[in-house]
Design a protein around this motif. Structure first.
Motif, PDB file in Angstrom:
ATOM      1  N   ALA A   1     -47.459 -22.761  22.611  1.00  0.00           N
ATOM      2  CA  ALA A   1     -46.676 -21.615  23.062  1.00  0.00           C
ATOM      3  C   ALA A   1     -46.514 -21.672  24.577  1.00  0.00           C
ATOM      4  N   ARG A   2     -45.377 -21.167  25.045  1.00  0.00           N
ATOM      5  CA  ARG A   2     -45.111 -21.084  26.472  1.00  0.00           C
ATOM      6  C   ARG A   2     -45.062 -19.605  26.849  1.00  0.00           C
ATOM      7  N   ILE A   3     -45.951 -19.197  27.766  1.00  0.00           N
ATOM      8  CA  ILE A   3     -46.120 -17.792  28.106  1.00  0.00           C
ATOM      9  C   ILE A   3     -45.786 -17.564  29.581  1.00  0.00           C
ATOM     10  N   LEU A   4     -45.023 -16.507  29.839  1.00  0.00           N
ATOM     11  CA  LEU A   4     -44.734 -16.086  31.203  1.00  0.00           C
ATOM     12  C   LEU A   4     -45.643 -14.929  31.582  1.00  0.00           C
ATOM     13  N   VAL A   5     -46.308 -15.044  32.714  1.00  0.00           N
ATOM     14  CA  VAL A   5     -47.067 -13.932  33.296  1.00  0.00           C
ATOM     15  C   VAL A   5     -46.234 -13.450  34.481  1.00  0.00           C
ATOM     16  N   LEU A   6     -45.613 -12.297  34.321  1.00  0.00           N
ATOM     17  CA  LEU A   6     -44.682 -11.761  35.307  1.00  0.00           C
ATOM     18  C   LEU A   6     -45.300 -10.516  35.932  1.00  0.00           C
ATOM     19  N   TYR A   7     -45.378 -10.480  37.272  1.00  0.00           N
ATOM     20  CA  TYR A   7     -46.073  -9.364  37.899  1.00  0.00           C
ATOM     21  C   TYR A   7     -45.426  -8.962  39.215  1.00  0.00           C
ATOM     22  N   TYR A   8     -45.840  -7.809  39.690  1.00  0.00           N
ATOM     23  CA  TYR A   8     -45.611  -7.388  41.071  1.00  0.00           C
ATOM     24  C   TYR A   8     -46.960  -6.939  41.611  1.00  0.00           C
ATOM     25  N   SER A   9     -47.237  -7.221  42.884  1.00  0.00           N
ATOM     26  CA  SER A   9     -48.498  -6.823  43.496  1.00  0.00           C
ATOM     27  C   SER A   9     -48.260  -6.477  44.958  1.00  0.00           C
ATOM     28  N   SER A  10     -48.843  -5.381  45.426  1.00  0.00           N
ATOM     29  CA  SER A  10     -48.740  -4.999  46.834  1.00  0.00           C
ATOM     30  C   SER A  10     -49.941  -5.462  47.644  1.00  0.00           C
ATOM     31  N   TYR A  11     -51.139  -5.392  47.046  1.00  0.00           N
ATOM     32  CA  TYR A  11     -52.360  -5.679  47.797  1.00  0.00           C
ATOM     33  C   TYR A  11     -53.232  -6.762  47.158  1.00  0.00           C
ATOM     34  N   GLY A  12     -52.718  -7.431  46.124  1.00  0.00           N
ATOM     35  CA  GLY A  12     -53.421  -8.580  45.563  1.00  0.00           C
ATOM     36  C   GLY A  12     -54.179  -8.340  44.283  1.00  0.00           C
ATOM     37  N   HIS A  13     -54.427  -7.083  43.918  1.00  0.00           N
ATOM     38  CA  HIS A  13     -55.216  -6.807  42.719  1.00  0.00           C
ATOM     39  C   HIS A  13     -54.487  -7.259  41.448  1.00  0.00           C
ATOM     40  N   THR A  14     -53.206  -6.918  41.351  1.00  0.00           N
ATOM     41  CA  THR A  14     -52.444  -7.305  40.159  1.00  0.00           C
ATOM     42  C   THR A  14     -52.229  -8.803  40.127  1.00  0.00           C
TER      43      THR A  14
END
Length: 200
Positions: free
Chosen positions: A2-15
């Motif tokens: 399987a090919r999985i995308l981990v898509l995120y936004y982060s302001s201070y690095g936690h996410t």
């Protein structure tokens, strides 16, 4: 595989740290994971004044059409007043063409997030992500109770049946704990395994 995308936004690095853990879980299960982040939309003076961190080491996603290349999509964001960040919302607001074509129907979806406090909108933010994925026709995977680390009251910790979470503290000084990172890895593994079964 399987090919999985981990898509995120982060302001201070936690996410961003949680995104790395989700991807580790995918890869540890023997599948492929790509980490991408959505573009920054806040004005530069806000970014500088608030001390946002740059999301180094991860590429910006090319655009909504890139979602079609994956069997599963795991979306992460910090909470903003009990919902996903405007940066992540702006990205999903561009996916109408994919919705019209049913391009994401049958893909596996999941969510992760961070908040300043234990009760800072963790579950509502997760649902704000899952609502988008459900409208797109995704099959949702949560952080099920096979991950027992989310149980108990011995210490402060994130985690919910709706997704993996972390608590940053009011000043952002608290980093994701081992339990929270393990939850993110578990979620990544479950998404990959589910996607592999659905698309085999």
């Amino acid at each position: 595989m399987a090919r999985i995308l981990v898509l995120y936004y982060s302001s201070y690095g936690h996410t961003a740290t949680m995104a790395e853990a989700v991807a580790e879980g995918v890869r540890d299960a023997g599948h492929e994971a790509d980490i991408r982040h959505v573009p920054e939309t806040a004005p530069q003076e806000v970014v500088e004044g608030a001390g946002f961190q740059t999301m180094e080491g991860h590429e910006v996603i090319e655009g909504p059409d890139a979602l079609t290349q994956y069997d599963g999509i795991v979306v992460g964001t910090p909470t903003r007043y009990g919902r996903m960040s405007s940066q992540m919302a702006a990205f999903w607001d561009q996916t109408g063409g994919l919705w019209m074509k049913g391009a994401l129907i049958g893909k596996v979806g999941a969510a992760f997030m961070s908040s300043a406090s234990q009760h800072g909108g963790q579950e509502t933010t997760l649902f704000s992500i899952l609502t988008n994925l459900l409208h797109m026709g995704c099959t949702i995977v949560g952080l099920d109770y096979g991950f027992q680390g989310q149980m108990g009251t011995d210490d402060v910790k994130g985690g919910a049946p709706y997704g993996a979470t972390t608590i940053a503290g009011g000043d952002g000084s608290r980093q994701p704990s081992q339990v929270e990172l393990d939850g993110a890895r578990y979620l990544g593994k479950r998404v990959a395994e589910t996607a592999a079964k659905l698309h085999s």
